[in-house]
Scaffold this motif. Structure first.
Motif, PDB file in Angstrom:
ATOM      1  N   ASN A   1     -43.337  22.593 -53.937  1.00 43.68           N
ATOM      2  CA  ASN A   1     -43.961  21.399 -53.362  1.00 43.68           C
ATOM      3  C   ASN A   1     -43.107  20.152 -53.508  1.00 43.68           C
ATOM      4  O   ASN A   1     -43.096  19.293 -52.617  1.00 43.68           O
ATOM      5  CB  ASN A   1     -45.319  21.151 -54.038  1.00 43.68           C
ATOM      6  CG  ASN A   1     -46.417  22.016 -53.462  1.00 43.68           C
ATOM      7  OD1 ASN A   1     -46.442  22.297 -52.265  1.00 43.68           O
ATOM      8  ND2 ASN A   1     -47.320  22.460 -54.315  1.00 43.68           N
ATOM      9  N   GLU A   2     -42.388  20.031 -54.610  1.00 42.67           N
ATOM     10  CA  GLU A   2     -41.813  18.746 -54.960  1.00 42.67           C
ATOM     11  C   GLU A   2     -40.285  18.690 -54.923  1.00 42.67           C
ATOM     12  O   GLU A   2     -39.722  17.597 -55.019  1.00 42.67           O
ATOM     13  CB  GLU A   2     -42.292  18.343 -56.368  1.00 42.67           C
ATOM     14  CG  GLU A   2     -43.809  18.286 -56.496  1.00 42.67           C
ATOM     15  CD  GLU A   2     -44.248  17.818 -57.874  1.00 42.67           C
ATOM     16  OE1 GLU A   2     -43.518  17.003 -58.483  1.00 42.67           O
ATOM     17  OE2 GLU A   2     -45.314  18.263 -58.344  1.00 42.67           O
ATOM     18  N   PHE A   3     -39.627  19.827 -54.805  1.00 45.11           N
ATOM     19  CA  PHE A   3     -38.170  19.780 -54.921  1.00 45.11           C
ATOM     20  C   PHE A   3     -37.533  18.988 -53.784  1.00 45.11           C
ATOM     21  O   PHE A   3     -36.569  18.256 -53.993  1.00 45.11           O
ATOM     22  CB  PHE A   3     -37.591  21.203 -54.954  1.00 45.11           C
ATOM     23  CG  PHE A   3     -36.244  21.277 -55.604  1.00 45.11           C
ATOM     24  CD1 PHE A   3     -36.132  21.402 -56.974  1.00 45.11           C
ATOM     25  CD2 PHE A   3     -35.084  21.195 -54.857  1.00 45.11           C
ATOM     26  CE1 PHE A   3     -34.890  21.458 -57.586  1.00 45.11           C
ATOM     27  CE2 PHE A   3     -33.842  21.257 -55.455  1.00 45.11           C
ATOM     28  CZ  PHE A   3     -33.748  21.381 -56.832  1.00 45.11           C
ATOM     29  N   THR A   4     -38.062  19.129 -52.580  1.00 44.69           N
ATOM     30  CA  THR A   4     -37.472  18.398 -51.453  1.00 44.69           C
ATOM     31  C   THR A   4     -37.768  16.905 -51.523  1.00 44.69           C
ATOM     32  O   THR A   4     -37.078  16.103 -50.877  1.00 44.69           O
ATOM     33  CB  THR A   4     -37.995  18.957 -50.129  1.00 44.69           C
ATOM     34  OG1 THR A   4     -39.424  18.903 -50.114  1.00 44.69           O
ATOM     35  CG2 THR A   4     -37.545  20.399 -49.945  1.00 44.69           C
ATOM     36  N   GLU A   5     -38.779  16.507 -52.289  1.00 45.59           N
ATOM     37  CA  GLU A   5     -39.151  15.098 -52.409  1.00 45.59           C
ATOM     38  C   GLU A   5     -38.652  14.474 -53.703  1.00 45.59           C
ATOM     39  O   GLU A   5     -38.931  13.293 -53.966  1.00 45.59           O
ATOM     40  CB  GLU A   5     -40.670  14.964 -52.333  1.00 45.59           C
ATOM     41  CG  GLU A   5     -41.271  15.525 -51.037  1.00 45.59           C
ATOM     42  CD  GLU A   5     -42.780  15.480 -51.050  1.00 45.59           C
ATOM     43  OE1 GLU A   5     -43.336  15.032 -52.077  1.00 45.59           O
ATOM     44  OE2 GLU A   5     -43.394  15.886 -50.046  1.00 45.59           O
ATOM     45  N   ALA A   6     -37.958  15.238 -54.521  1.00 44.86           N
ATOM     46  CA  ALA A   6     -37.510  14.720 -55.813  1.00 44.86           C
ATOM     47  C   ALA A   6     -36.458  13.639 -55.614  1.00 44.86           C
ATOM     48  O   ALA A   6     -35.426  13.862 -54.976  1.00 44.86           O
ATOM     49  CB  ALA A   6     -36.947  15.853 -56.663  1.00 44.86           C
ATOM     50  N   VAL A   7     -36.725  12.469 -56.157  1.00 45.60           N
ATOM     51  CA  VAL A   7     -35.816  11.329 -56.068  1.00 45.60           C
ATOM     52  C   VAL A   7     -35.380  10.976 -57.488  1.00 45.60           C
ATOM     53  O   VAL A   7     -36.210  10.701 -58.355  1.00 45.60           O
ATOM     54  CB  VAL A   7     -36.495  10.118 -55.399  1.00 45.60           C
ATOM     55  CG1 VAL A   7     -35.529   8.933 -55.359  1.00 45.60           C
ATOM     56  CG2 VAL A   7     -36.964  10.473 -53.995  1.00 45.60           C
ATOM     57  N   GLY A   8     -34.093  10.964 -57.712  1.00 46.09           N
ATOM     58  CA  GLY A   8     -33.585  10.645 -59.044  1.00 46.09           C
ATOM     59  C   GLY A   8     -33.174  11.888 -59.804  1.00 46.09           C
ATOM     60  O   GLY A   8     -33.725  12.987 -59.601  1.00 46.09           O
ATOM     61  N   ASP A   9     -32.217  11.698 -60.675  1.00 47.64           N
ATOM     62  CA  ASP A   9     -31.696  12.827 -61.440  1.00 47.64           C
ATOM     63  C   ASP A   9     -32.716  13.397 -62.407  1.00 47.64           C
ATOM     64  O   ASP A   9     -32.784  14.617 -62.605  1.00 47.64           O
ATOM     65  CB  ASP A   9     -30.443  12.393 -62.205  1.00 47.64           C
ATOM     66  CG  ASP A   9     -29.295  12.023 -61.271  1.00 47.64           C
ATOM     67  OD1 ASP A   9     -29.317  12.501 -60.110  1.00 47.64           O
ATOM     68  OD2 ASP A   9     -28.406  11.264 -61.692  1.00 47.64           O
TER      69      ASP A   9
END
Length: 329
Positions: free
Chosen positions: A284-292
Motif C-alpha cells: 500500500n505504501e511503498f509507492t507513496e513513501a517520501v523520505g529515506d
C-alpha cells in the motif's frame, strides 16, 4: 604381419576406449560444475536479498532501535514508525488461515485417497489444483465484493450475538460488523492455502504401501483406525511439509489480504476490526513513501517478514528432524 595387425587393432580399441572414457569424464565434470553453479547461484541470490534488506533497514533501525518492533504507532507525517501492528496482523491472519486450512485440507486428502469413489477422485483432485492456480488478486476481488458482504450480513452479527456473554470470545468477536477485517483476511488466506495442504497431503498419502493398510484391515481394523494408526503416521513428515508450505504462502500473501483486511495500523482485540499485515503495508505504501526514513521503515518490515519466515522454516526443519530421530529409534 598378423601379430602386428592384431597389436595395431588392439591399440586402436584402447585409444577408442580412452576417448569414450575421457568424454564421459568430461560430461560428468561438466554436470557436476553446472549443478554446483546452480546451487551457488541460489545462495548468492539469497545472500543478495538479505544484504539489501539489511542495508535498506539501517536508517530505520538506527532511528528507532528495538522500539521499531514493539511500537504500534505508524505516522508518516511525524515520521514515527512502529512495526508491531503489521507483525500482529501477519501472525494472527496466518494462524486463522492454518486453523481452518489444515483440518479441512488433510480431511480432503484422506477422503480422496481412502474414501472417495474412483470416478470422483480425478475431478475433485483437478478442482483442488485449480484453486491453487487462481491468482491472488482474483481472491481479493471476490473477497471484497462477495465474501466480505456475506460475512457482514450473515456471519459476523451471528458471532457477535452468540459470544456476547462469553468472557474471552466476547472480546474476540466484538464491535460493528464491518465485513472486512482480520477474520475475513484469515478466512481468505485459508481458502488460498487449502489447495497446497490438500494436494501435498494427498500425494504423500498415496505413497503409503498398500500392504500395510491391507494387513491392518486383515487384523480387523476399521477405516478410521487404519487412517489414524497407519496412513497418518507413515506420511506425517510429508504432511508437515505441506502445512509449512501453506504457512509460508499465508505469511507472504499480499494482494488478497490488502483487499479485505482494512489496512489500519492498529491492534484491536476484536478479530472483526480492520488491521494490516507486513505485506499489505509494503504494497500500500511503498509507492507513496517520501523520505529515506519512511522507505527504510518499509524495507525493515520486509526484513522482519524474512526473519519470521526463516524462524518458522527452522522450526519446521527441527520438527521434521525430531520425527526422523524418533522413527529411527
Amino acid at each position: 604381419m598378423a601379430d602386428i595387425a592384431l597389436d595395431v587393432a588392439a591399440s586402436d580399441k584402447q585409444q577408442d576406449r580412452r576417448k569414450v572414457l575421457d568424454w564421459l569424464k568430461l560430461q560428468d565434470s561438466t554436470f557436476r560444475y553446472v549443478t554446483l553453479g546452480a546451487a551457488l547461484t541460489v545462495l548468492l541470490i539469497l545472500g543478495g536479498v538479505i544484504v539489501s534488506l539489511i542495508v535498506g533497514s539501517i536508517p530505520a533501525l538506527q532511528a528507532f532501535g528495538f522500539g521499531f518492533v514493539t511500537t504500534e504507532k505508524w505516522n508518516p507525517v511525524t515520521e514515527q514508525f512502529g512495526a508491531l501492528a503489521p507483525i500482529y496482523g501477519t501472525l494472527v491472519t496466518s494462524a486463522i488461515a492454518m486453523l481452518f486450512a489444515v483440518p479441512v485440507g488433510v480431511g480432503v486428502a484422506i477422503f480422496l485417497t481412502e474414501l472417495c469413489p474412483y470416478p470422483l477422485r480425478r475431478p475433485i483432485g483437478v478442482a483442488i489444483e485449480l484453486l491453487a492456480g487462481i491468482p491472488s488478486i482474483i481472491y481479493g476481488i471476490w473477497g471484497l465484493f462477495v465474501f466480505a458482504p456475506f460475512l457482514q450480513k450473515h456471519v459476523q452479527p451471528l458471532l457477535i450475538d452468540a459470544f456476547a456473554s462469553v468472557p474471552v470470545l466476547s472480546s474476540l468477536f466484538a464491535g460493528p460488523p464491518y465485513g472486512i477485517g482480520v477474520l475475513t483476511a484469515g478466512l481468505i488466506l485459508a481458502i488460498m492455502v487449502l489447495p497446497f495442504v490438500a494436494s501435498i497431503s494427498r500425494d504423500v498419502f498415496e505413497t503409503v504401501p498398500a500392504v500395510l493398510k491391507e494387513a491392518a484391515y486383515g487384523c480387523g481394523c476399521t477405516t478410521w483406525e487404519v487412517i489414524r494408526a497407519i496412513v497418518i503416521p507413515y506420511a506425517r513428515v510429508g504432511v508437515i511439509g505441506g502445512i509449512m508450505l501453506g504457512l509460508g504462502r499465508a505469511l507472504g500473501e499480499t494482494m488478497a489480504v490488502t483487499f479485505v483486511i482494512g489496512n489500519a495500523h492498529r491492534i484491536s482485540e476484536s478479530l472483526l476490526a480492520p488491521g494490516t499485515t507486513i505485506s499489505a503495508s509494503i504494497a500500500n505504501e511503498f509507492t507513496e513513501a517520501v523520505g529515506d526514513l519512511y522507505t527504510s521503515s518499509l524495507i525493515a518490515l520486509g526484513l522482519i517478514l524474512f526473519v519470521i519466515t526463516f524462524i518458522i522454516l527452522a522450526i519446521a526443519r527441527y520438527m521434521l528432524l525430531r520425527i526422523d530421530r524418533r522413527a529411527g529409534a
